[in-house]
Design a protein around this motif. Sequence first.
Motif, PDB file in Angstrom:
ATOM      1  N   ASP A  85       5.106  10.077   1.189  1.00 34.16           N
ATOM      2  CA  ASP A  85       5.544  10.149   2.586  1.00 34.16           C
ATOM      3  C   ASP A  85       6.555  11.271   2.796  1.00 34.16           C
ATOM      4  O   ASP A  85       6.514  11.969   3.820  1.00 34.16           O
ATOM      5  N   THR A 136       3.419   4.809   1.930  1.00 38.60           N
ATOM      6  CA  THR A 136       4.216   3.721   1.352  1.00 38.60           C
ATOM      7  C   THR A 136       3.480   2.396   1.471  1.00 38.60           C
ATOM      8  O   THR A 136       3.413   1.623   0.509  1.00 38.60           O
ATOM      9  N   VAL A 137       2.891   2.155   2.629  1.00 37.77           N
ATOM     10  CA  VAL A 137       2.144   0.909   2.833  1.00 37.77           C
ATOM     11  C   VAL A 137       0.927   0.871   1.920  1.00 37.77           C
ATOM     12  O   VAL A 137       0.627  -0.163   1.289  1.00 37.77           O
ATOM     13  N   ILE A 138       0.217   1.992   1.810  1.00 34.12           N
ATOM     14  CA  ILE A 138      -0.963   2.049   0.932  1.00 34.12           C
ATOM     15  C   ILE A 138      -0.547   1.870  -0.525  1.00 34.12           C
ATOM     16  O   ILE A 138      -1.191   1.129  -1.280  1.00 34.12           O
ATOM     17  N   LYS A 160       5.097   9.254   7.133  1.00 37.43           N
ATOM     18  CA  LYS A 160       5.765   7.949   7.133  1.00 37.43           C
ATOM     19  C   LYS A 160       5.076   6.993   8.073  1.00 37.43           C
ATOM     20  O   LYS A 160       4.726   7.381   9.177  1.00 37.43           O
ATOM     21  N   PRO A 161       4.919   5.782   7.779  1.00 37.17           N
ATOM     22  CA  PRO A 161       5.077   5.016   6.554  1.00 37.17           C
ATOM     23  C   PRO A 161       3.750   4.760   5.839  1.00 37.17           C
ATOM     24  O   PRO A 161       3.655   3.878   5.003  1.00 37.17           O
ATOM     25  N   TRP A 162       2.710   5.509   6.173  1.00 38.98           N
ATOM     26  CA  TRP A 162       1.361   5.151   5.728  1.00 38.98           C
ATOM     27  C   TRP A 162       1.186   5.171   4.216  1.00 38.98           C
ATOM     28  O   TRP A 162       0.575   4.269   3.660  1.00 38.98           O
ATOM     29  N   THR A 193       4.818   1.586  -4.695  1.00 42.73           N
ATOM     30  CA  THR A 193       5.735   1.816  -3.585  1.00 42.73           C
ATOM     31  C   THR A 193       6.495   3.131  -3.761  1.00 42.73           C
ATOM     32  O   THR A 193       6.652   3.902  -2.814  1.00 42.73           O
ATOM     33  N   LEU A 234       2.080   0.300  -1.677  1.00 41.91           N
ATOM     34  CA  LEU A 234       2.477  -1.092  -1.858  1.00 41.91           C
ATOM     35  C   LEU A 234       1.245  -1.990  -1.974  1.00 41.91           C
ATOM     36  O   LEU A 234       1.170  -2.855  -2.862  1.00 41.91           O
ATOM     37  N   ALA A 235       0.265  -1.771  -1.105  1.00 37.32           N
ATOM     38  CA  ALA A 235      -0.950  -2.595  -1.137  1.00 37.32           C
ATOM     39  C   ALA A 235      -1.714  -2.401  -2.443  1.00 37.32           C
ATOM     40  O   ALA A 235      -2.179  -3.376  -3.058  1.00 37.32           O
TER      41      ALA A 235
END
Length: 88
Positions: A53, A63-65, A59-61, A46, A67-68
């Motif tokens: 980002d 961060t999402v990647i 933003k927010p791609w 994260t 996190l995943a």
Amino acid sequence: MSTSSDKSGDSPTPPPKNADASTVILLLGIAGDTTWRMFVPVIGGTALGIWGDHSFDSKPWLTVIGLAVGVVVAGLLVRNQLRKDVSK
């Protein structure tokens, strides 16, 4: 009919007093080991995503990647730990 003072068959012998402490220490060690395996990849992924980002204005791609990817890595680490602990 003789009476015997041997009562070893009547009750089991209690475990040594230091066995309780060693069990607690073992469980705390396992809990700590599992905790870092879960949180370090998730927080790290994260944080890298947030940094990406801000750097690339996406933003927010990222961060999402991040996190995943962190969740997947954490799951794999915990699965490997459980397999290793069960095989012992």
